[in-house]
Each structure stands twice: as C-alpha cells, then as structure tokens.
Write an enzyme that holds these catalytic residues in place. Structure first.
Site, PDB file in Angstrom:
ATOM      1  N   PRO A 165       0.786  -1.229   0.000  1.00 58.51           N
ATOM      2  CA  PRO A 165       0.000   0.000   0.000  1.00 58.51           C
ATOM      3  C   PRO A 165       0.822   1.285   0.000  1.00 58.51           C
ATOM      4  CG  PRO A 165      -0.845  -1.521   1.637  1.00 58.51           C
ATOM      5  CD  PRO A 165       0.386  -2.147   1.068  1.00 58.51           C
ATOM      6  N   ASN A 166       0.354   2.234  -0.777  1.00 55.29           N
ATOM      7  CA  ASN A 166       0.857   3.614  -0.834  1.00 55.29           C
ATOM      8  C   ASN A 166       2.195   3.771  -1.551  1.00 55.29           C
ATOM      9  OD1 ASN A 166      -1.363   4.817   0.680  1.00 55.29           O
ATOM     10  ND2 ASN A 166      -0.561   3.660   2.396  1.00 55.29           N
ATOM     11  N   ARG A 212       4.767  11.372  -2.026  1.00 55.79           N
ATOM     12  CA  ARG A 212       4.412  11.022  -0.652  1.00 55.79           C
ATOM     13  C   ARG A 212       5.598  11.285   0.284  1.00 55.79           C
ATOM     14  NH1 ARG A 212       4.562   4.791   1.413  1.00 55.79           N
ATOM     15  NH2 ARG A 212       3.643   5.182   3.448  1.00 55.79           N
ATOM     16  N   TYR A 222      10.815   9.450   2.105  1.00 61.35           N
ATOM     17  CA  TYR A 222      10.963   8.440   1.046  1.00 61.35           C
ATOM     18  C   TYR A 222      11.715   8.945  -0.187  1.00 61.35           C
ATOM     19  CZ  TYR A 222       7.506   6.003   3.865  1.00 61.35           C
ATOM     20  OH  TYR A 222       6.855   5.377   4.896  1.00 61.35           O
ATOM     21  N   ASN A 248       8.396  -5.322  -0.490  1.00 68.27           N
ATOM     22  CA  ASN A 248       8.180  -4.159   0.367  1.00 68.27           C
ATOM     23  C   ASN A 248       6.681  -4.101   0.605  1.00 68.27           C
ATOM     24  OD1 ASN A 248       7.888  -1.787   1.711  1.00 68.27           O
ATOM     25  ND2 ASN A 248       9.073  -0.526   0.284  1.00 68.27           N
ATOM     26  N   ALA A 305       2.993  -0.621   4.980  1.00 67.41           N
ATOM     27  CA  ALA A 305       2.439  -0.709   6.335  1.00 67.41           C
ATOM     28  C   ALA A 305       1.958  -2.113   6.682  1.00 67.41           C
ATOM     29  CB  ALA A 305       1.289   0.289   6.477  1.00 67.41           C
ATOM     30  N   HIS A 344       3.813  -4.333   9.162  1.00 68.93           N
ATOM     31  CA  HIS A 344       3.673  -4.170  10.612  1.00 68.93           C
ATOM     32  C   HIS A 344       2.361  -4.721  11.148  1.00 68.93           C
ATOM     33  CE1 HIS A 344       6.913  -1.499   9.617  1.00 68.93           C
ATOM     34  NE2 HIS A 344       6.121  -0.651   9.009  1.00 68.93           N
ATOM     35  N   ASP A 402       1.590 -15.450   6.879  1.00 73.81           N
ATOM     36  CA  ASP A 402       1.174 -16.836   6.633  1.00 73.81           C
ATOM     37  C   ASP A 402       1.390 -17.233   5.178  1.00 73.81           C
ATOM     38  OD1 ASP A 402       0.475 -17.186   9.261  1.00 73.81           O
ATOM     39  OD2 ASP A 402      -1.689 -17.089   8.953  1.00 73.81           O
ATOM     40  N   GLU A 423      13.072  -8.947   2.365  1.00 73.71           N
ATOM     41  CA  GLU A 423      12.201  -7.833   2.751  1.00 73.71           C
ATOM     42  C   GLU A 423      12.957  -6.521   2.539  1.00 73.71           C
ATOM     43  OE1 GLU A 423      11.220  -7.996   6.908  1.00 73.71           O
ATOM     44  OE2 GLU A 423       9.966  -6.191   6.835  1.00 73.71           O
ATOM     45  N   HIS A 443      12.671  -2.151   2.869  1.00 74.65           N
ATOM     46  CA  HIS A 443      12.018  -0.882   3.205  1.00 74.65           C
ATOM     47  C   HIS A 443      12.924   0.242   2.756  1.00 74.65           C
ATOM     48  CE1 HIS A 443       9.011  -2.911   5.613  1.00 74.65           C
ATOM     49  NE2 HIS A 443       9.989  -3.639   6.114  1.00 74.65           N
ATOM     50  N   LEU A 444      12.345   1.233   2.115  1.00 72.36           N
ATOM     51  CA  LEU A 444      13.130   2.387   1.679  1.00 72.36           C
ATOM     52  C   LEU A 444      13.710   3.126   2.880  1.00 72.36           C
ATOM     53  CD1 LEU A 444      10.412   3.431  -0.825  1.00 72.36           C
ATOM     54  CD2 LEU A 444      12.752   2.953  -1.525  1.00 72.36           C
ATOM     55  N   SER A 445      12.857   3.326   3.889  1.00 71.99           N
ATOM     56  CA  SER A 445      13.284   4.064   5.074  1.00 71.99           C
ATOM     57  C   SER A 445      13.846   3.095   6.112  1.00 71.99           C
ATOM     58  CB  SER A 445      12.084   4.821   5.673  1.00 71.99           C
ATOM     59  OG  SER A 445      11.090   3.898   6.096  1.00 71.99           O
ATOM     60  N   ARG A 457      12.295   5.148  13.146  1.00 73.22           N
ATOM     61  CA  ARG A 457      10.985   5.799  13.051  1.00 73.22           C
ATOM     62  C   ARG A 457      10.106   5.402  14.241  1.00 73.22           C
ATOM     63  NH1 ARG A 457       8.706   5.170   7.201  1.00 73.22           N
ATOM     64  NH2 ARG A 457       7.414   6.893   7.988  1.00 73.22           N
ATOM     65  N   ARG A 490       6.574   0.860  13.860  1.00 68.18           N
ATOM     66  CA  ARG A 490       7.228   0.361  12.641  1.00 68.18           C
ATOM     67  C   ARG A 490       8.395  -0.577  12.960  1.00 68.18           C
ATOM     68  NH1 ARG A 490       5.006   3.707   8.551  1.00 68.18           N
ATOM     69  NH2 ARG A 490       4.449   5.724   9.419  1.00 68.18           N
TER      70      ARG A 490
HETATM   71  C1  DQA Z   1       8.005   1.400   4.139  1.00 71.97           C
HETATM   72  C2  DQA Z   1       8.003   1.612   5.656  1.00 71.97           C
HETATM   73  C3  DQA Z   1       6.624   1.351   6.235  1.00 71.97           C
HETATM   74  O1  DQA Z   1       6.645   1.580   7.643  1.00 71.97           O
HETATM   75  C4  DQA Z   1       5.602   2.286   5.620  1.00 71.97           C
HETATM   76  O2  DQA Z   1       4.315   1.987   6.108  1.00 71.97           O
HETATM   77  C5  DQA Z   1       5.638   2.255   4.132  1.00 71.97           C
HETATM   78  C6  DQA Z   1       6.927   2.225   3.456  1.00 71.97           C
HETATM   79  C7  DQA Z   1       9.356   1.785   3.513  1.00 71.97           C
HETATM   80  O3  DQA Z   1       9.593   1.387   2.364  1.00 71.97           O
HETATM   81  O4  DQA Z   1      10.157   2.487   4.135  1.00 71.97           O
HETATM   82  O5  DQA Z   1       4.611   2.348   3.472  1.00 71.97           O
HETATM   83  O6  DQA Z   1       7.770   0.017   3.873  1.00 71.97           O
END
Ligand code: DQA
Length: 152
Positions: free
Chosen positions: A10-11, A18, A23, A74, A77, A80, A87, A98, A100-102, A107, A111
């Site tokens: 998502p997002n 964003r 990011y 990735n 959210a 978390h 599963d 896995e 994550h950009l950040s 944070r 997270r």
């Molecule tokens: C994220 C980190 C997550 O906590 C956040 O909800 C995201 C992006 C990252 O790529 O840093 O949507 O996965």
C-alpha cells in the site's frame, strides 16, 4: 532464467509525492527501471507489481509458489500488521528478501516490528531505492544456492 516477483504494498504507488523527506523524490517507476537494469545484469527475470490491497498481495505471494523462484517484498504498512501476509510467505517457502526504503528502526515504535521479517531470508532497510537492487543481488545468490542443493 529464474523469475523473481518484486512486490510492493500500500501507498508505494505514491512514491515521489508522498512524504519526500522520508521516502525521497524518486518514483516507483524509477525503482522498477533500476530493478530491470540490475535484474538483466544478474540474469534474473522480474515481475514488478504494486497493490494497495492486502488480499491481492496474499494472492500474488501464493501465485509466486508456482511461478517464481524468489520474492523481493516491500509490504509497506502491511509489514507491521498483516499476519495474512506472513502466513502466505510461510506457506510458499521461497527465498524472500524484505525491503524498506526508510530505516524503520529510526521511526515510530509501531514500525519496529515487522511480521514479514519472521518469514524473510533477509531484510534491507534505510537505503532507499538502492535497497531493491541489493535485494535482487541477495536473491540471485539464494536462488543459486537453492538450485545447487537440488542437484545434490
Ligand atoms: C516502508 C516503511 C513502512 O513503515 C511504511 O508503512 C511504508 C513504506 C518503507 O519502504 O520504508 O509504506 O515500507
């Protein structure tokens, strides 16, 4: 050629607009382009996707069981919150990195926990778009090691 699903939750379609302070200004299309260049160099085929829907992500992870040799994920959210994603990853039992950009550990506390990590072979966070390229390198090695085992 081994196939790797590069799945985004998502997002992540909003990258570039964003929260750029968190990011960066790069878009998901730019990340995809970088992944394609790196995948070619690593002799991997990638299937790059994004969804805002938990169930669709679960469907894609299940699809990977038949159609892919590894997963770069990735989950945004959902990392978390989603036991369903955990599963699904446990069920498919494929090498999974896995991303994550950040740096999720710098944070908010919510997270700091990732359900995805419980099923991932490795985790890369805090390195921005480069993290995806490093994940492809890692997955190429894991797939190579796996195919070595099958030959034994
Ligand atoms: C994220 C980190 C997550 O906590 C956040 O909800 C995201 C992006 C990252 O790529 O840093 O949507 O996965």
């Amino acid at each position: 050629m081994p196939i790797v699903f590069v799945l985004n939750g998502p997002n992540l379609n909003l990258l570039g607009v964003r929260e750029p302070a968190v990011y960066g200004r790069g878009t998901l299309a730019e990340i995809e382009a970088r992944c394609r260049v790196r995948a070619t160099a690593l002799a991997l085929e990638i299937d790059f996707r994004q969804t805002n829907h938990e169930g669709e992500l679960v469907d894609w992870i299940q699809e990977a069981r038949q159609s892919a040799h590894g997963i770069v994920l990735n989950a945004g959210a959902l990392s978390h919150t989603s036991i369903a994603v955990l599963d699904a990853l446990s069920a498919v039992d494929l090498p999974t990195i896995e991303v994550h950009l950040s740096n999720i550990f710098r944070r908010e506390r919510f997270r700091h926990r990732s359900y995805v990590s419980l099923a991932a072979s490795g985790v890369i966070c805090g390195l921005g778009a480069q993290g995806y390229e490093l994940a492809l390198e890692a997955i190429a090695k894991l797939i190579e090691d796996d195919s070595g085992k099958e030959e034994l």
